[in-house]
Design a protein around this motif. Sequence first.
Motif, PDB file in Angstrom:
ATOM      1  N   ALA A 151       1.158  -1.467  -0.279  1.00  0.00           N
ATOM      2  CA  ALA A 151       0.264  -0.052   0.179  1.00  0.00           C
ATOM      3  C   ALA A 151       0.959   0.989  -0.212  1.00  0.00           C
ATOM      4  O   ALA A 151       0.284   2.350  -0.644  1.00  0.00           O
ATOM      5  CB  ALA A 151      -1.090  -0.104   1.147  1.00  0.00           C
ATOM      6  N   ALA A 152       2.356   0.966   0.101  1.00  0.00           N
ATOM      7  CA  ALA A 152       2.956   2.716   0.761  1.00  0.00           C
ATOM      8  C   ALA A 152       3.335   2.233  -0.800  1.00  0.00           C
ATOM      9  O   ALA A 152       3.364   4.054  -1.193  1.00  0.00           O
ATOM     10  CB  ALA A 152       4.304   2.443   1.987  1.00  0.00           C
ATOM     11  N   GLY A 153       3.309   1.621  -1.245  1.00  0.00           N
ATOM     12  CA  GLY A 153       3.532   1.507  -2.605  1.00  0.00           C
ATOM     13  C   GLY A 153       3.532   2.857  -3.626  1.00  0.00           C
ATOM     14  O   GLY A 153       3.441   2.956  -4.590  1.00  0.00           O
ATOM     15  N   LEU A 154       1.643   2.066  -3.708  1.00  0.00           N
ATOM     16  CA  LEU A 154       1.025   2.640  -3.957  1.00  0.00           C
ATOM     17  C   LEU A 154       0.272   4.348  -3.907  1.00  0.00           C
ATOM     18  O   LEU A 154       0.368   5.005  -5.239  1.00  0.00           O
ATOM     19  CB  LEU A 154      -0.213   1.986  -3.939  1.00  0.00           C
ATOM     20  CG  LEU A 154      -2.028   2.358  -5.089  1.00  0.00           C
ATOM     21  CD1 LEU A 154      -1.243   1.270  -6.298  1.00  0.00           C
ATOM     22  CD2 LEU A 154      -2.880   1.755  -3.987  1.00  0.00           C
ATOM     23  N   ALA A 155       0.373   4.828  -2.549  1.00  0.00           N
ATOM     24  CA  ALA A 155       0.610   5.865  -2.554  1.00  0.00           C
ATOM     25  C   ALA A 155       1.499   6.788  -3.114  1.00  0.00           C
ATOM     26  O   ALA A 155       1.310   7.979  -3.913  1.00  0.00           O
ATOM     27  CB  ALA A 155       0.997   6.007  -0.911  1.00  0.00           C
ATOM     28  N   HIS A 156       3.305   5.948  -3.085  1.00  0.00           N
ATOM     29  CA  HIS A 156       4.247   6.799  -3.657  1.00  0.00           C
ATOM     30  C   HIS A 156       4.043   7.058  -5.126  1.00  0.00           C
ATOM     31  O   HIS A 156       3.715   8.000  -5.514  1.00  0.00           O
ATOM     32  CB  HIS A 156       5.199   5.851  -3.506  1.00  0.00           C
ATOM     33  CG  HIS A 156       6.584   6.364  -3.149  1.00  0.00           C
ATOM     34  ND1 HIS A 156       6.366   7.413  -2.539  1.00  0.00           N
ATOM     35  CD2 HIS A 156       7.189   6.399  -4.114  1.00  0.00           C
ATOM     36  CE1 HIS A 156       7.850   7.581  -2.704  1.00  0.00           C
ATOM     37  NE2 HIS A 156       8.484   7.340  -3.637  1.00  0.00           N
ATOM     38  N   SER A 157       2.757   5.987  -5.500  1.00  0.00           N
ATOM     39  CA  SER A 157       2.997   5.921  -7.032  1.00  0.00           C
ATOM     40  C   SER A 157       1.397   7.036  -7.048  1.00  0.00           C
ATOM     41  O   SER A 157       1.984   7.366  -8.663  1.00  0.00           O
ATOM     42  CB  SER A 157       2.908   4.410  -7.358  1.00  0.00           C
ATOM     43  OG  SER A 157       1.633   4.074  -6.955  1.00  0.00           O
ATOM     44  N   GLN A 158       0.617   6.755  -6.876  1.00  0.00           N
ATOM     45  CA  GLN A 158      -0.522   7.981  -6.739  1.00  0.00           C
ATOM     46  C   GLN A 158       0.301   9.289  -6.857  1.00  0.00           C
ATOM     47  O   GLN A 158      -0.316  10.037  -7.514  1.00  0.00           O
ATOM     48  CB  GLN A 158      -0.914   7.370  -5.518  1.00  0.00           C
ATOM     49  CG  GLN A 158      -1.962   6.898  -5.822  1.00  0.00           C
ATOM     50  CD  GLN A 158      -3.690   6.964  -4.760  1.00  0.00           C
ATOM     51  OE1 GLN A 158      -3.022   7.639  -4.099  1.00  0.00           O
ATOM     52  NE2 GLN A 158      -4.082   6.143  -5.110  1.00  0.00           N
ATOM     53  N   SER A 159       0.652   9.560  -5.898  1.00  0.00           N
ATOM     54  CA  SER A 159       1.614  11.116  -5.976  1.00  0.00           C
ATOM     55  C   SER A 159       2.606  11.056  -6.508  1.00  0.00           C
ATOM     56  O   SER A 159       2.782  12.576  -7.683  1.00  0.00           O
ATOM     57  CB  SER A 159       2.280  11.600  -4.259  1.00  0.00           C
ATOM     58  OG  SER A 159       2.879  10.565  -3.664  1.00  0.00           O
ATOM     59  N   ARG A 160       2.596  10.345  -7.832  1.00  0.00           N
ATOM     60  CA  ARG A 160       3.912  10.647  -8.120  1.00  0.00           C
ATOM     61  C   ARG A 160       3.519  10.503 -10.073  1.00  0.00           C
ATOM     62  O   ARG A 160       3.170  11.626 -10.283  1.00  0.00           O
ATOM     63  CB  ARG A 160       5.229   9.227  -9.328  1.00  0.00           C
ATOM     64  CG  ARG A 160       6.560  10.221  -7.844  1.00  0.00           C
ATOM     65  CD  ARG A 160       7.658   8.799  -8.655  1.00  0.00           C
ATOM     66  NE  ARG A 160       8.006   7.885  -8.148  1.00  0.00           N
ATOM     67  CZ  ARG A 160       8.795   6.973  -7.711  1.00  0.00           C
ATOM     68  NH1 ARG A 160       8.168   5.670  -8.236  1.00  0.00           N
ATOM     69  NH2 ARG A 160       9.194   6.455  -6.447  1.00  0.00           N
ATOM     70  N   ALA A 161       2.010  10.427  -9.872  1.00  0.00           N
ATOM     71  CA  ALA A 161       1.732   9.887 -11.413  1.00  0.00           C
ATOM     72  C   ALA A 161       1.213  11.592 -11.096  1.00  0.00           C
ATOM     73  O   ALA A 161       0.323  12.093 -11.782  1.00  0.00           O
ATOM     74  CB  ALA A 161       0.314   9.411 -10.860  1.00  0.00           C
ATOM     75  N   MET A 162      -0.242  12.002  -9.568  1.00  0.00           N
ATOM     76  CA  MET A 162      -0.677  13.028  -9.492  1.00  0.00           C
ATOM     77  C   MET A 162       1.205  14.235  -9.792  1.00  0.00           C
ATOM     78  O   MET A 162       0.298  14.980 -10.896  1.00  0.00           O
ATOM     79  CB  MET A 162      -0.312  13.705  -8.204  1.00  0.00           C
ATOM     80  CG  MET A 162      -2.079  13.330  -8.166  1.00  0.00           C
ATOM     81  SD  MET A 162      -2.612  13.814  -6.378  1.00  0.00           S
ATOM     82  CE  MET A 162      -2.741  15.379  -6.714  1.00  0.00           C
ATOM     83  N   ILE A 163       1.517  13.975  -9.363  1.00  0.00           N
ATOM     84  CA  ILE A 163       3.390  14.753 -10.303  1.00  0.00           C
ATOM     85  C   ILE A 163       3.011  15.478 -11.296  1.00  0.00           C
ATOM     86  O   ILE A 163       3.615  16.422 -12.073  1.00  0.00           O
ATOM     87  CB  ILE A 163       4.463  14.942  -9.183  1.00  0.00           C
ATOM     88  CG1 ILE A 163       4.478  14.933  -7.402  1.00  0.00           C
ATOM     89  CG2 ILE A 163       5.564  16.047  -9.628  1.00  0.00           C
ATOM     90  CD1 ILE A 163       5.620  14.346  -6.487  1.00  0.00           C
ATOM     91  N   ALA A 164       3.221  14.183 -11.799  1.00  0.00           N
ATOM     92  CA  ALA A 164       3.569  13.992 -13.279  1.00  0.00           C
ATOM     93  C   ALA A 164       2.560  14.471 -14.049  1.00  0.00           C
ATOM     94  O   ALA A 164       3.069  15.431 -15.152  1.00  0.00           O
ATOM     95  CB  ALA A 164       3.773  12.215 -13.986  1.00  0.00           C
ATOM     96  N   ALA A 165       0.788  14.223 -13.347  1.00  0.00           N
ATOM     97  CA  ALA A 165       0.483  14.832 -14.640  1.00  0.00           C
ATOM     98  C   ALA A 165       0.369  16.204 -14.151  1.00  0.00           C
ATOM     99  O   ALA A 165      -0.399  17.038 -15.373  1.00  0.00           O
ATOM    100  CB  ALA A 165      -1.421  14.256 -13.935  1.00  0.00           C
ATOM    101  N   ALA A 166       0.642  16.876 -13.251  1.00  0.00           N
ATOM    102  CA  ALA A 166       0.584  18.658 -12.922  1.00  0.00           C
ATOM    103  C   ALA A 166       1.797  19.110 -13.497  1.00  0.00           C
ATOM    104  O   ALA A 166       1.119  20.408 -14.227  1.00  0.00           O
ATOM    105  CB  ALA A 166       0.984  18.449 -11.472  1.00  0.00           C
TER     106      ALA A 166
END
Lengths: 527, 133
Positions: free
Chosen positions: A320-335
């Motif tokens: 789950a931690a990796g998931l949250a990490h990838s989520q935030s990374r996805a957000m940053i990339a999209a932004a």
Amino acid sequence: MDTESTYSGYSYYSGRSRGSHRHGERSRDRHKSRSKDSRSEKSVTINTPPAEPLLGDSAVRGEQVQDDNWGETTTAVTGTSEHSLSQEDIVRITKDLEDSVGLDCRRYFTRTLAVILGLLVFLTPLAFLVLPHLLWPEKLQSCGTACEGLFISVAFKLLILLLAVWALFFRPARAGLPRVFVFRALLAVLVLLFVVSYWLFYGVRILDSQDENYQGIVQYAVSLVDALLFIHYLAIVLLELRQLQPCFSVCVTRSTDGETRHYNLGQLSIQRAALAIIEHYYCDFPVHNPALLSASKSRAAKHLAGLKVYNVDGPGNNAAAGLAHSQSRAMIAAAARRRDTSHNELYYEEAEHERRVRKRKARLVVAVEEAFTHIKRMQEEEQKKAPGDVMDPREAAQAIFPSMARALQKYLRTTKQQHCHSMESIQQHLAFCITNNMTPKAFLESYLTPGPTLQYSRDHWLARQWTLISEASVTSGLKDGSIFLLKCVDFSLVVTSKKIPYIQMSEEYIDPKSHKFVLRLQSETSV
Amino acid sequence: MQEVVLLLTNFGFYSLKQQRIEIQKLRQGNNLILGFSIGGGIDQDPGQNPFSEDKTDKGIYVTRITPGGPADVAGLMMGDKIMQVNGWDMTMVTHDKARKRLTKKNEDVVRLLVTRKSLEEAVKQSMGGFPRP
């Protein structure tokens, strides 16, 4: 957006008039962008409230008549807000009480210790001189001329010691520091040991054996007083002189808006350095204005609000931690990929704001100058002629204030300084300027630029509790690269220190006769 | 060509060509003009001379040529160092003396011996040494 009841730190202290006062501003600024108004944070700042709103009720009610939908946009003081406010108020008061009691206890304790030590130190030489006369007067040799001369010397040295101790130690306390002041404690211990060892020697060699040589005893007492004066010299060097030579350059930054100043400090412990920095803060840094920070916060909120992340893999995923990490990374990339035009908005907003401020400032300057022309200082001879219209400075200020009040209020609102100045304080300042023959420009100076914190009313700086946060022990000395924080309720000061480098200087002698010059000739002739 | 030029400028390699130039003076009103300007001289500051290779050289240099004038027609070029004028040495004269020697009213023709920094000569010489790849 109009029906949103915004709840910012300064609105809930006011009554109805303030609320409608705020709405009046909102409706008047209808054509301007209101992103900053709509997103003011729900921060509960524990500051004492401003004394009263800028303009009294009269001017505000005039605006009310013109407005149509003031009923919808009034900021109401609801029941829940009052309750929560009072609870926090109680908590704050008890905390203050506890802290103050704790600190006062410690302060009184140290004071009484210091007084006891002082009394001991002063009475010891006198006791040395008086005790032989009390205990074995018949055996004692009479005091000759030299001995009586020593009495005078003891008296004057004690007087000098008394004055010196009063000058150095009995000054009003500037601050309550978290830990004990190491040098003072060491000195107190040293003095105590010293006096105790003298008493020991006196007790064993003089009291027990009942020495008859009174001159020797007097000389012993004189040597004690001399040594005490030398200890006082040591105290001056350790407490006052050592930190005068600048050794470190500290950089102090306010965390909320980045105001930075640099100071030179000597070799101090971290807590004493923090005290010096806070004292500099009060006179150098412009006052902290939270209203200026709302714009950047609203921009940040807009950035975050733009993206939403959905988890399509379903719950119960491992790592789950990796998931949250990838989520935030996805957000940053999209932004990063998104075409963001907020910089455009910022640029035009700032240009517009700048223009607005300058226009208001021009109106204000003209209004104030015109207001000042209505007042004339009366000379002595004229005073006898027309006693009817004579006014004292306060009345004169009240007379000319209404003509400039509106322009001043608008300017303060545009620069978001309206909570720093109450009407009473403005009138006081106006009376002060009139009394001292100051020009309109001098009167306006305190409103055009934000001044240091102490310039403003007491609520801005009265209940200041500073917390020192440091990884190193606060009684250890400042070192190169030491970092600590001074936290206050609204903001914190980040302090970093750097050692001033060793300076190697060499000399070069220039003979004054060696300064000689020639003309540079460069002719070009056509033939 | 570019690489060759760079190589040469790095090493400061110029050859100095001596040329003899004959200029016919032109009458303009009351004056006889030659159509160029000189700079330099032993009383001047040699460091200011943009044309000299050696910045202590106090010789007389041609600083400007009037286009279409007698000097231009005769082939004098900007940057030339004047060594002799009609047989008179010009390497160790003051600026004013040089001017006087060039503007003698009783002479119609001046024969100059000039030295020119010539890049083409140097390139031709070096081309022989560095064969093209």
